[in-house]
Design an enzyme around this catalytic site. Structure first.
Site, mmCIF file in Angstrom:
data_model
loop_
_atom_site.group_PDB
_atom_site.id
_atom_site.type_symbol
_atom_site.label_atom_id
_atom_site.label_comp_id
_atom_site.label_asym_id
_atom_site.label_seq_id
_atom_site.Cartn_x
_atom_site.Cartn_y
_atom_site.Cartn_z
ATOM 1 N N CYS A 94 0.807 -1.218 0.000
ATOM 2 C CA CYS A 94 0.000 0.000 0.000
ATOM 3 C C CYS A 94 0.844 1.274 0.000
ATOM 4 C CB CYS A 94 -1.015 -0.050 1.137
ATOM 5 S SG CYS A 94 -2.432 1.016 0.823
ATOM 6 N N HIS A 194 -3.796 -5.613 2.012
ATOM 7 C CA HIS A 194 -3.542 -5.588 3.454
ATOM 8 C C HIS A 194 -4.220 -6.787 4.078
ATOM 9 C CE1 HIS A 194 -2.051 -1.561 4.208
ATOM 10 N NE2 HIS A 194 -2.956 -1.054 3.413
HETATM 11 N N1 GLN Z 1 -1.997 6.916 2.010
HETATM 12 C C1 GLN Z 1 -2.116 6.031 0.904
HETATM 13 C C2 GLN Z 1 -3.436 6.135 0.168
HETATM 14 O O1 GLN Z 1 -4.434 6.482 0.748
HETATM 15 C C3 GLN Z 1 -1.837 4.611 1.359
HETATM 16 C C4 GLN Z 1 -2.874 4.081 2.313
HETATM 17 C C5 GLN Z 1 -2.488 2.799 2.961
HETATM 18 O O2 GLN Z 1 -1.313 2.445 3.105
HETATM 19 N N2 GLN Z 1 -3.495 2.073 3.442
HETATM 20 O O3 GLN Z 1 -3.491 5.848 -1.030
#
Ligand code: GLN
Length: 246
Positions: A94, A194
């Site tokens: 992510c 995730h």
């Molecule tokens: N901040 C990033 C986004 O919103 C990654 C989010 C995350 O790692 N869950 O795209």
């Protein structure tokens, strides 16, 4: 007995959705086979060695990602580039995936430069892409269904230097439009999955462990199979919840 040396990058900042669970899975799956996992945690300002077998970058909210984006080029990018050139493994999830690519433009327009290990670029969109995510992943010609949960504003597009980790069966994936999920260049993998990712996906866990052990020993590795009944049930439950036909 072999030793797998893991460098866990920014465990304090990039730790959304139990990223530590991924490290725990790597540890147990190594130990169950009589191997040992050594973990070096590296935070803001810490220089890192280039001689580890597997580097892990987790996910984070935009504000945590910003701090990491400022630190990565200064203290870690050179070692990471040299480790990748030497055949080490990168698993980036992510926010970590976004920064392993060319960069991430956040909702407020601020640009967080990445380190270009993956040919991927990310721009935040007006909505978040959230929910169960199921993909048909392919690595080294082997196909497996991989499951997890996604929650990101970023829309990621790949350049020719990376291929998607898989095709979306259910969920949004990289951008909700082209059907791709994640990115792979050599032994660097980025993904939006995730969950944490590895407990429900033993095939992917074993692929990165095997790659890491091959880097450690300089020779092909065959991992002993494990009894994965619980892991397979968790995988099946995630597929069912996402509404994908078995
Ligand atoms: N901040 C990033 C986004 O919103 C990654 C989010 C995350 O790692 N869950 O795209």
């Amino acid at each position: 007995m072999a030793v797998l040396r893991v460098c866990h990058l920014y465990p304090g900042e990039l730790n959304i959705y139990a990223d530590r669970g991924n490290i725990a899975v790597l540890r147990r799956r190594c130990e169950w086979r009589g191997h040992r996992l050594e973990v070096l945690e590296a935070g803001i300002g810490d220089p890192i060695p280039a001689d580890h077998d597997l580097y892990y970058l987790g996910g984070g909210q935009d504000r945590d990602q910003l701090v990491v984006a400022e630190d990565l080029p200064a203290t870690k990018a050179a070692a990471l580039r040299s480790a990748m050139a030497d055949g080490a493994v990168l698993l980036a999830v992510c926010g970590g995936f976004q920064l392993a690519g060319h960069g991430y433009t956040a909702v407020d327009g601020s640009r967080m430069p990445g380190i270009g290990l993956l040919d991927a670029d990310t721009v935040a969109g007006p909505t978040r892409l959230i929910g169960d995510l199921v993909i048909e992943a392919e690595l080294e010609g082997e196909r497996h269904r991989v499951v997890g949960f996604e929650n990101h504003a970023g829309r990621t597009t790949l350049g020719p230097g990376s291929v998607p980790l898989g095709r979306v069966s259910s969920g949004h994936g990289n951008n909700g439009a082209d059907g791709g999920e994640g990115a792979v260049t050599g032994r660097a993998i980025g993904t939006y999955l995730h969950g944490p990712l590895l407990p429900k996906n033993p095939w992917l866990a074993d692929t990165v462990i095997r790659w890491g052990l091959e880097h450690a020993g300089g020779a092909p590795v065959r991992l002993d199979p494990l009894e994965d009944h619980l892991e397979e049930s968790a995988h099946a439950a995630a597929v069912a919840r996402a509404g994908v036909r078995r």
